[in-house]
Design an enzyme around this catalytic site. Structure first.
Site, short mmCIF file in Angstrom:
data_model
loop_
_atom_site.label_atom_id
_atom_site.label_comp_id
_atom_site.label_asym_id
_atom_site.label_seq_id
_atom_site.Cartn_x
_atom_site.Cartn_y
_atom_site.Cartn_z
N HIS A 159 0.82 -1.22 0.00
CA HIS A 159 0.00 0.00 0.00
C HIS A 159 0.86 1.27 0.00
O HIS A 159 0.33 2.35 -0.23
CB HIS A 159 -0.93 0.03 1.21
CG HIS A 159 -1.97 -1.05 1.20
ND1 HIS A 159 -2.84 -1.22 0.15
CD2 HIS A 159 -2.27 -2.02 2.10
CE1 HIS A 159 -3.64 -2.26 0.40
NE2 HIS A 159 -3.30 -2.77 1.57
N HIS A 195 -6.24 -7.14 -0.73
CA HIS A 195 -6.41 -5.70 -0.95
C HIS A 195 -5.63 -5.25 -2.18
O HIS A 195 -4.55 -5.77 -2.47
CB HIS A 195 -5.90 -4.92 0.28
CG HIS A 195 -6.55 -5.31 1.56
ND1 HIS A 195 -5.94 -6.15 2.48
CD2 HIS A 195 -7.77 -5.01 2.08
CE1 HIS A 195 -6.75 -6.32 3.52
NE2 HIS A 195 -7.87 -5.64 3.30
N ASP A 282 -4.33 -12.94 3.33
CA ASP A 282 -5.62 -12.43 3.80
C ASP A 282 -6.76 -12.77 2.84
O ASP A 282 -7.90 -12.34 3.05
CB ASP A 282 -5.56 -10.91 4.11
CG ASP A 282 -4.84 -10.09 3.08
OD1 ASP A 282 -4.55 -10.62 1.98
OD2 ASP A 282 -4.58 -8.90 3.35
N TYR A 321 -3.91 -12.21 8.37
CA TYR A 321 -4.06 -11.76 9.76
C TYR A 321 -4.63 -12.79 10.70
O TYR A 321 -4.83 -12.50 11.88
CB TYR A 321 -4.87 -10.45 9.76
CG TYR A 321 -4.20 -9.43 8.87
CD1 TYR A 321 -3.00 -8.84 9.25
CD2 TYR A 321 -4.70 -9.16 7.59
CE1 TYR A 321 -2.34 -7.97 8.41
CE2 TYR A 321 -4.04 -8.28 6.75
CZ TYR A 321 -2.86 -7.70 7.15
OH TYR A 321 -2.19 -6.85 6.32
N1 Q9C Z 1 -10.14 -2.81 10.90
C1 Q9C Z 1 -2.57 -5.18 4.09
O1 Q9C Z 1 -3.19 -6.22 4.01
N2 Q9C Z 1 -8.11 -1.59 7.10
N3 Q9C Z 1 -3.12 -4.04 4.52
C2 Q9C Z 1 -8.42 -2.49 8.18
C3 Q9C Z 1 -10.19 -3.48 9.63
C4 Q9C Z 1 -6.73 -1.53 6.73
C5 Q9C Z 1 -4.51 -3.98 4.88
C6 Q9C Z 1 -9.88 -2.51 8.48
C7 Q9C Z 1 -6.34 -2.73 5.92
C8 Q9C Z 1 -4.92 -2.66 5.45
C9 Q9C Z 1 -1.12 -5.15 3.74
ZN ZN Z 2 -4.13 -7.14 2.49
#
Ligand code: Q9C
Ligand code: ZN
Length: 340
Positions: A159, A195, A282, A321
């Site tokens: 990101h 993502h 993820d 995660y």
């Molecule tokens: N509380 C990567 O997978 N939003 N980044 C989280 C849940 C941020 C993901 C929402 C997600 C970032 C590298």
């Molecule tokens: Zn991700």
């Protein structure tokens, strides 16, 4: 398979993140690293090494003022720590084009695009360690010493844009590897995190020699919300060298397979000399934030499909995660990559 580790990863550990109006433990936590490393050790066949810090590899893809900001803010957080303040959070973001940032609060907003990406005392060192690990892996693959090298690192990177952090990411590790490999030939970056890899897209958007392909949950309903749509196809000389494949939520292997085949076909048609594979676990069915329905054994199929490209590859760990699924997913994927 050789594994390059970011031994400094634990210096960065965000104390929490915003979820549904409350602060919950941050999903992007140091335990992710140990979960994967432990599973690789138990599975066998992996050798581990640390990478030396390398600031030049970061300067090759990030704006010098952004690198200086991250270094300075981390150092400032270290000093503030004496006063009990251990993290700096962006809260206010620039309106319209980025204005001149005056003062600490403006800088935090100017060099970040969300509230998931705080600066802690060890953030700069940990992020530098990850980028350096990706660079080291690229060196090994460039030299032809190894066909595939895996970068076990956190915080993740895909990101992070040229001059902004976001989405738990500070330095774009995959972009660092791709930039190094691009000195020797065309590079394709394949991003299979759930993502959109907005940072990698941003860094190479106008480059014709680096193809960026991302398969991800539809940003209409999933982070990062503002990019990852199919009509983002590159700019200038890079027009046609960016591809996004957004997926509806809740997709299973039957839905994912054709999207993956489409992405792999685009990579093959580009005829790259090297592949950088940004891997996010993820997409797993048990991931707390992903929303897809891929079982663990599908990661073996995913790895074998990528291997089918026959390209020398740097595989960079991005998200994932659920600590209970992360290690098995990574092992399945890397075994798939090694299969023949
Ligand atoms: N509380 C990567 O997978 N939003 N980044 C989280 C849940 C941020 C993901 C929402 C997600 C970032 C590298
Ligand atoms: Zn991700």
């Amino acid at each position: 398979m050789r594994v390059i580790l970011n031994s400094r990863h634990a210096d960065h550990a965000a104390p929490g993140e915003f979820e549904a109006g409350a602060v919950v433990p941050c999903h992007e936590a140091p335990g992710r690293f140990g979960a994967i490393r432990g599973a690789l050790e138990a599975a066998g066949g992996f050798t581990f090494e640390n990478a030396a810090p390398n600031e030049e590899c970061v300067a090759a893809v990030h704006h010098p003022a952004y690198v200086a900001y991250l270094r300075g803010a981390s150092a400032e957080a270290k000093r503030a720590n004496g006063g009990g303040l251990n993290s700096f959070w962006p809260t206010v973001f620039p309106f319209g084009p980025n204005p001149r940032a005056r003062g600490a609060h403006a800088l935090r907003g100017a060099y970040c695009f969300d509230v998931y990406t705080p600066i802690l005392p060890g953030t700069f060192g940990a992020a530098l360690g990850g980028a350096s690990a990706a660079f080291r892996a690229a060196e090994l693959v460039a030299a032809g010493t190894e066909k595939s090298v895996y970068v076990l690192s956190r915080p993740p990177g895909h990101h992070a844009e040229h001059d902004r952090c976001g989405g738990y990411c500070y330095f774009n590790n995959a972009a660092v590897a791709a930039q190094h490999l691009s000195r020797l030939g065309k590079v394709a970056v394949l991003d299979l995190d759930v993502h959109h890899g907005n940072g990698t897209q941003h860094i190479f958007y106008d480059r014709a020699d680096v193809l960026t392909v991302s398969v991800h949950g539809d940003p209409a309903g999933l982070y990062p919300f503002f990019s990852g749509f199919a009509d983002e196809t590159g700019a200038g000389p890079g027009l046609g060298a960016n591809m996004n494949v957004p997926l509806p939520p809740g997709i299973d292997p039957n839905g994912y397979r054709p999207a993956l085949a489409h992405a792999l076909d685009a990579v093959a048609r580009f005829r790259p000399a090297f592949l950088v594979f940004a891997f996010g676990a993820d997409t797993h069915e048990s991931d707390p934030i992903g929303g897809l329905k891929l079982p663990t054994d599908f990661f073996g199929e995913m790895g074998a499909a990528v291997r089918g490209l026959g390209l020398p590859a740097v595989i960079v760990q991005e998200g994932g995660y659920n600590l209970g699924a992360l290690g098995a997913s990574a092992v399945a994927l890397l075994r798939g990559v090694e299969s023949r």
